[in-house]
Design a protein around this motif. Structure first.
Motif, PDB file in Angstrom:
ATOM      1  N   THR A   1       6.495 -17.675 -13.827  1.00 42.38           N
ATOM      2  CA  THR A   1       6.127 -16.596 -12.903  1.00 42.38           C
ATOM      3  C   THR A   1       4.852 -15.880 -13.286  1.00 42.38           C
ATOM      4  O   THR A   1       4.300 -15.126 -12.483  1.00 42.38           O
ATOM      5  CB  THR A   1       7.268 -15.567 -12.836  1.00 42.38           C
ATOM      6  N   LYS A   2       4.387 -16.093 -14.496  1.00 39.98           N
ATOM      7  CA  LYS A   2       3.208 -15.366 -14.947  1.00 39.98           C
ATOM      8  C   LYS A   2       2.555 -16.124 -16.085  1.00 39.98           C
ATOM      9  O   LYS A   2       3.243 -16.680 -16.937  1.00 39.98           O
ATOM     10  CB  LYS A   2       3.602 -13.953 -15.402  1.00 39.98           C
ATOM     11  N   PHE A   3       1.247 -16.153 -16.102  1.00 41.26           N
ATOM     12  CA  PHE A   3       0.495 -16.809 -17.170  1.00 41.26           C
ATOM     13  C   PHE A   3      -0.116 -15.761 -18.082  1.00 41.26           C
ATOM     14  O   PHE A   3      -0.421 -14.645 -17.635  1.00 41.26           O
ATOM     15  CB  PHE A   3      -0.594 -17.719 -16.584  1.00 41.26           C
ATOM     16  N   PRO A   4      -0.326 -16.135 -19.334  1.00 44.12           N
ATOM     17  CA  PRO A   4       0.106 -17.373 -20.023  1.00 44.12           C
ATOM     18  C   PRO A   4       1.613 -17.403 -20.173  1.00 44.12           C
ATOM     19  O   PRO A   4       2.270 -16.369 -20.203  1.00 44.12           O
ATOM     20  CB  PRO A   4      -0.624 -17.299 -21.364  1.00 44.12           C
ATOM     21  N   PHE A   5       2.140 -18.638 -20.286  1.00 47.34           N
ATOM     22  CA  PHE A   5       3.584 -18.823 -20.261  1.00 47.34           C
ATOM     23  C   PHE A   5       4.010 -19.760 -21.381  1.00 47.34           C
ATOM     24  O   PHE A   5       3.329 -20.741 -21.704  1.00 47.34           O
ATOM     25  CB  PHE A   5       4.012 -19.428 -18.916  1.00 47.34           C
ATOM     26  N   ALA A   6       5.131 -19.424 -21.989  1.00 48.82           N
ATOM     27  CA  ALA A   6       5.753 -20.278 -23.005  1.00 48.82           C
ATOM     28  C   ALA A   6       7.257 -20.193 -22.826  1.00 48.82           C
ATOM     29  O   ALA A   6       7.794 -19.171 -22.392  1.00 48.82           O
ATOM     30  CB  ALA A   6       5.353 -19.858 -24.414  1.00 48.82           C
ATOM     31  N   ALA A   7       7.923 -21.296 -23.126  1.00 44.67           N
ATOM     32  CA  ALA A   7       9.385 -21.354 -23.006  1.00 44.67           C
ATOM     33  C   ALA A   7       9.950 -22.177 -24.145  1.00 44.67           C
ATOM     34  O   ALA A   7       9.294 -23.078 -24.669  1.00 44.67           O
ATOM     35  CB  ALA A   7       9.795 -21.948 -21.659  1.00 44.67           C
ATOM     36  N   VAL A   8      11.180 -21.831 -24.525  1.00 42.62           N
ATOM     37  CA  VAL A   8      11.892 -22.556 -25.573  1.00 42.62           C
ATOM     38  C   VAL A   8      12.987 -23.376 -24.900  1.00 42.62           C
ATOM     39  O   VAL A   8      13.851 -22.818 -24.207  1.00 42.62           O
ATOM     40  CB  VAL A   8      12.490 -21.599 -26.618  1.00 42.62           C
ATOM     41  N   VAL A   9      12.936 -24.689 -25.073  1.00 41.21           N
ATOM     42  CA  VAL A   9      13.902 -25.615 -24.473  1.00 41.21           C
ATOM     43  C   VAL A   9      14.668 -26.282 -25.602  1.00 41.21           C
ATOM     44  O   VAL A   9      14.068 -26.696 -26.611  1.00 41.21           O
ATOM     45  CB  VAL A   9      13.196 -26.670 -23.604  1.00 41.21           C
TER      46      VAL A   9
ATOM     47  N   VAL B   1      11.037 -26.592 -34.895  1.00 44.70           N
ATOM     48  CA  VAL B   1      10.319 -26.343 -33.650  1.00 44.70           C
ATOM     49  C   VAL B   1       9.241 -27.408 -33.488  1.00 44.70           C
ATOM     50  O   VAL B   1       8.491 -27.699 -34.425  1.00 44.70           O
ATOM     51  CB  VAL B   1       9.681 -24.942 -33.640  1.00 44.70           C
ATOM     52  N   ILE B   2       9.187 -28.010 -32.302  1.00 45.30           N
ATOM     53  CA  ILE B   2       8.092 -28.892 -31.932  1.00 45.30           C
ATOM     54  C   ILE B   2       7.382 -28.269 -30.739  1.00 45.30           C
ATOM     55  O   ILE B   2       8.000 -27.555 -29.932  1.00 45.30           O
ATOM     56  CB  ILE B   2       8.579 -30.311 -31.597  1.00 45.30           C
ATOM     57  N   VAL B   3       6.079 -28.510 -30.609  1.00 39.64           N
ATOM     58  CA  VAL B   3       5.253 -27.829 -29.618  1.00 39.64           C
ATOM     59  C   VAL B   3       4.719 -28.858 -28.636  1.00 39.64           C
ATOM     60  O   VAL B   3       4.205 -29.906 -29.036  1.00 39.64           O
ATOM     61  CB  VAL B   3       4.085 -27.078 -30.296  1.00 39.64           C
ATOM     62  N   TRP B   4       4.844 -28.547 -27.364  1.00 39.59           N
ATOM     63  CA  TRP B   4       4.233 -29.348 -26.303  1.00 39.59           C
ATOM     64  C   TRP B   4       3.432 -28.424 -25.416  1.00 39.59           C
ATOM     65  O   TRP B   4       3.916 -27.343 -25.007  1.00 39.59           O
ATOM     66  CB  TRP B   4       5.284 -30.065 -25.470  1.00 39.59           C
ATOM     67  N   GLY B   5       2.216 -28.792 -25.120  1.00 36.51           N
ATOM     68  CA  GLY B   5       1.351 -27.957 -24.295  1.00 36.51           C
ATOM     69  C   GLY B   5       0.824 -28.709 -23.103  1.00 36.51           C
ATOM     70  O   GLY B   5       0.726 -29.943 -23.107  1.00 36.51           O
ATOM     71  N   GLY B   6       0.465 -27.940 -22.048  1.00 34.32           N
ATOM     72  CA  GLY B   6      -0.072 -28.547 -20.844  1.00 34.32           C
ATOM     73  C   GLY B   6      -0.965 -27.595 -20.085  1.00 34.32           C
ATOM     74  O   GLY B   6      -0.834 -26.357 -20.191  1.00 34.32           O
ATOM     75  N   ASN B   7      -1.863 -28.174 -19.351  1.00 34.42           N
ATOM     76  CA  ASN B   7      -2.765 -27.434 -18.481  1.00 34.42           C
ATOM     77  C   ASN B   7      -2.234 -27.549 -17.064  1.00 34.42           C
ATOM     78  O   ASN B   7      -2.037 -28.659 -16.548  1.00 34.42           O
ATOM     79  CB  ASN B   7      -4.177 -28.013 -18.587  1.00 34.42           C
ATOM     80  N   VAL B   8      -2.008 -26.405 -16.399  1.00 29.75           N
ATOM     81  CA  VAL B   8      -1.387 -26.433 -15.073  1.00 29.75           C
ATOM     82  C   VAL B   8      -2.299 -27.057 -14.037  1.00 29.75           C
ATOM     83  O   VAL B   8      -1.861 -27.296 -12.897  1.00 29.75           O
ATOM     84  CB  VAL B   8      -0.979 -25.007 -14.634  1.00 29.75           C
ATOM     85  N   GLN B   9      -3.550 -27.337 -14.398  1.00 25.18           N
ATOM     86  CA  GLN B   9      -4.401 -28.081 -13.482  1.00 25.18           C
ATOM     87  C   GLN B   9      -4.014 -29.556 -13.425  1.00 25.18           C
ATOM     88  O   GLN B   9      -4.452 -30.269 -12.524  1.00 25.18           O
ATOM     89  CB  GLN B   9      -5.871 -27.940 -13.904  1.00 25.18           C
ATOM     90  N   ASP B  10      -3.222 -30.008 -14.392  1.00 25.97           N
ATOM     91  CA  ASP B  10      -2.695 -31.364 -14.380  1.00 25.97           C
ATOM     92  C   ASP B  10      -1.375 -31.407 -13.618  1.00 25.97           C
ATOM     93  O   ASP B  10      -0.607 -30.440 -13.602  1.00 25.97           O
ATOM     94  CB  ASP B  10      -2.492 -31.878 -15.803  1.00 25.97           C
ATOM     95  N   SER B  11      -1.113 -32.547 -13.014  1.00 27.34           N
ATOM     96  CA  SER B  11       0.081 -32.679 -12.176  1.00 27.34           C
ATOM     97  C   SER B  11       1.360 -32.478 -12.981  1.00 27.34           C
ATOM     98  O   SER B  11       2.284 -31.795 -12.543  1.00 27.34           O
ATOM     99  CB  SER B  11       0.088 -34.055 -11.507  1.00 27.34           C
TER     100      SER B  11
ATOM    101  N   PHE C   1      14.015 -27.644 -31.320  1.00 29.89           N
ATOM    102  CA  PHE C   1      13.610 -26.767 -30.233  1.00 29.89           C
ATOM    103  C   PHE C   1      12.207 -27.148 -29.778  1.00 29.89           C
ATOM    104  O   PHE C   1      11.329 -27.399 -30.604  1.00 29.89           O
ATOM    105  CB  PHE C   1      13.622 -25.302 -30.684  1.00 29.89           C
ATOM    106  N   VAL C   2      12.017 -27.157 -28.454  1.00 22.03           N
ATOM    107  CA  VAL C   2      10.713 -27.469 -27.888  1.00 22.03           C
ATOM    108  C   VAL C   2      10.075 -26.169 -27.412  1.00 22.03           C
ATOM    109  O   VAL C   2      10.641 -25.464 -26.564  1.00 22.03           O
ATOM    110  CB  VAL C   2      10.817 -28.457 -26.716  1.00 22.03           C
ATOM    111  N   LEU C   3       8.923 -25.843 -27.969  1.00 20.01           N
ATOM    112  CA  LEU C   3       8.133 -24.711 -27.498  1.00 20.01           C
ATOM    113  C   LEU C   3       7.137 -25.241 -26.482  1.00 20.01           C
ATOM    114  O   LEU C   3       6.152 -25.894 -26.842  1.00 20.01           O
ATOM    115  CB  LEU C   3       7.417 -24.023 -28.662  1.00 20.01           C
ATOM    116  N   VAL C   4       7.395 -25.000 -25.203  1.00 17.04           N
ATOM    117  CA  VAL C   4       6.541 -25.467 -24.114  1.00 17.04           C
ATOM    118  C   VAL C   4       5.501 -24.393 -23.828  1.00 17.04           C
ATOM    119  O   VAL C   4       5.851 -23.253 -23.488  1.00 17.04           O
ATOM    120  CB  VAL C   4       7.369 -25.777 -22.860  1.00 17.04           C
ATOM    121  N   VAL C   5       4.232 -24.735 -23.980  1.00 16.26           N
ATOM    122  CA  VAL C   5       3.119 -23.808 -23.754  1.00 16.26           C
ATOM    123  C   VAL C   5       2.359 -24.291 -22.534  1.00 16.26           C
ATOM    124  O   VAL C   5       1.836 -25.418 -22.517  1.00 16.26           O
ATOM    125  CB  VAL C   5       2.188 -23.740 -24.988  1.00 16.26           C
ATOM    126  N   LEU C   6       2.294 -23.444 -21.494  1.00 17.33           N
ATOM    127  CA  LEU C   6       1.577 -23.755 -20.267  1.00 17.33           C
ATOM    128  C   LEU C   6       0.411 -22.797 -20.126  1.00 17.33           C
ATOM    129  O   LEU C   6       0.598 -21.566 -20.139  1.00 17.33           O
ATOM    130  CB  LEU C   6       2.504 -23.647 -19.053  1.00 17.33           C
TER     131      LEU C   6
END
Length: 513
Positions: free
Chosen positions: A273-281, A251-261, A214-219
């Motif tokens: 739709t709302k920050f902070p945001f995380a999703a499980v893929v 679970v593996i974690v990937w994070g990103g800053n929305v200021q990056d493309s 599972f990928v925990l995407v943290v934006l």
């Protein structure tokens, strides 16, 4: 073997090799991989790029279509997070698992475009003015929420694309962008136990697909007011960290800053739709063999218990399909290992058979060489015997007759042959010692007929050697034929001699003595 009407046996060797390489990298089923490879002209690198980055339009097909039909008028479509939120609020219930498509990112190693210094200097006032107006618009947008929606309907998509690059952040490749996010995260929140992947979003999805995790995407949006508190109190809490680091949860974690493309595109694709945001893929095999779907979303400020509960619920609902796929892969791997072992055993058996066949061929060749050498030796021995007999007949006709009684100083020699027979004969005193050796050698020829053989030629190429020596027993004196001299000088007026055969051992012992 065929898959949905596609017969792999009809593919060429190069196409089969390309298919195996593509499946090994992407894990895609052959029924879906073969059409993509055909569209890519069986180029593995192009097909893998299309798989990860999405398959773009085919310029050849577009050119053909442009010749047949007029190009339609392009429809501009704008999108931002607020319109997505409003659409989601008034839309019917969505599916339990939404697709998580891959995004188009900055290629690795591609340098960022920088305008010339003179142009940058000329456009600096315009840039400052744009920043001032943009900051003012954000302030009015916070006070009057209808303004962003109104502006979104009138602004072009080019302005929306420019919005992502107004923060002054240098665009980097996926791996460098991930490394920069991790570095900034550690600078802001200190050393943390979260295992962020130092790679792009697409590679994170690929790793999760390959490893069935599972990928925990943290934006994160650094400008958001709740980002700092949510990260410190929720994301880095012991409860969430222990759950994420538990190896049983995969679970593996990937994070990103929305200021990056890249992170901005991920936010759009995941319908943030709302920050902070995380999703499980996670990989959803019920959709397709390569589908990655969003099975849980965590939006806004949430407590650690709520985050853990959503993660646990998403994992428990999608764990069973992944376990079935893992069991299937393990079974396939076991079958593949068995086939490899069987192939290896077959190759070893084949190598042993080839070695045995080689040894048999070498033994047969050695036997043939030995037979040929034996035949050659036998032929050489027969020829030697034949030449020896011919030489004896030739030499017998040249031996002078025994001196008459009138020759007073003739040498009388008594020779005892190897057969035990004693031969007594007179020789002229001036006769060479070799005459005595020749008489002993040709004695059997002289005894066969009373008359000497005539008209016998010496054999060509035959070198005769005497294989005996004449020895006086008392005292022992050896009269070598190679010493030469006359019979009278060597033996005297007479003597008793023995014929002693020569062999290598006795000859060596005599030389030593």
């Amino acid at each position: 073997m065929s898959f949905s009407g596609l017969d792999i046996s009809q593919l060429s060797d190069n196409e089969k090799s390309a298919l195996d390489t593509y499946i090994a990298v992407t894990g895609q089923e052959p029924s879906e991989a073969i059409p993509l490879l055909r569209r890519s002209q069986w180029n593995v690198q192009i097909a893998i790029s299309k798989f990860f980055d999405g398959e773009g339009p085919d310029p050849v097909e577009e050119a053909r279509a442009a010749l047949d039909t007029p190009s339609p008028r392009p429809n501009r479509q704008t999108q931002n997070l607020m319109t997505d939120y409003l659409a989601a609020g008034f839309s019917p219930a969505t599916r339990a698992a939404d697709p998580a498509p891959r995004v188009t990112t900055q290629p690795e190693g591609q340098p960022a475009y920088r305008p010339p210094f003179i142009l940058a200097l000329l456009f600096t006032p315009l840039n400052l003015l744009y920043r001032l107006l943009y900051s003012s618009f954000r302030l009015f947008g916070a006070l009057f929420p209808f303004l962003p929606r109104l502006f979104n309907t009138t602004a072009s998509s080019a302005l929306q694309g420019a919005r992502r690059n107004t923060n002054g952040r240098r665009p980097l490749g996926p791996q460098d962008t991930a490394a920069r996010f991790i570095r900034e995260f550690e600078e802001e929140y200190g050393t943390h136990p979260l295992p962020f992947l130092e790679n792009g979003y697409n590679m994170a999805l690929e790793k999760a697909h390959q490893d069935l995790k599972f990928v925990l995407v943290v934006l994160l949006a650094p400008e958001h007011d709740d980002t700092n508190s949510w990260v410190r109190d929720t994301l880095l809490s012991r409860e969430v960290v222990d759950f994420v680091n538990d190896p049983q949860n995969d679970v593996i974690v990937w994070g990103g800053n929305v200021q990056d493309s890249e992170a901005y595109q991920v936010a759009n694709s995941l319908r943030c739709t709302k920050f902070p945001f995380a999703a499980v893929v996670v990989h959803t095999p019920s959709v397709s063999s390569t589908a990655m779907s969003v099975v849980s979303r965590i939006s806004g400020t949430t407590s650690p218990s709520e985050v853990v509960e959503k993660l646990r619920s998403a994992i428990s609902q999608n764990k069973e399909p992944l376990e079935r796929i893992g069991a299937t892969r393990a079974e396939q791997q076991a079958s593949r290992s068995i086939r490899e072992q069987q192939d290896s055993a077959y190759e070893r058996s084949l190598a042993i058979d080839r070695e045995r066949a080689r040894q048999r061929r070498e033994a047969e060749a050695a036997r043939q060489r030995e037979d040929q050498e034996a035949a050659e030796r036998q032929a050489a021995e027969e020829k030697r015997i034949h030449d020896l007999q011919q030489w004896k007949r030739w030499r017998a006709q040249t031996i002078p007759d025994e001196p008459s009684a009138e020759v007073k100083d003739a040498v009388r020699v008594s020779v005892r042959l190897p057969s035990g027979e004693r031969v007594i004969r007179k020789f002229a005193p001036e006769a060479n010692l070799e005459e005595l050796y020749a008489y002993v050698e040709c004695y059997d020829i002289l005894q066969e007929s009373q008359e000497k053989p005539t008209d016998v030629e010496k054999p060509d190429g035959f070198e005769h050697e005497y294989w005996f020596r004449l020895v006086s027993p008392m005292p022992r004196v050896v009269y070598e034929v190679s010493a030469g001299g006359s019979i009278r000088e060597k033996i005297g007026r007479g003597g008793n001699l023995l014929v002693e055969p020569i062999d290598d051992e006795s000859d060596g012992e005599e030389q030593e003595s």
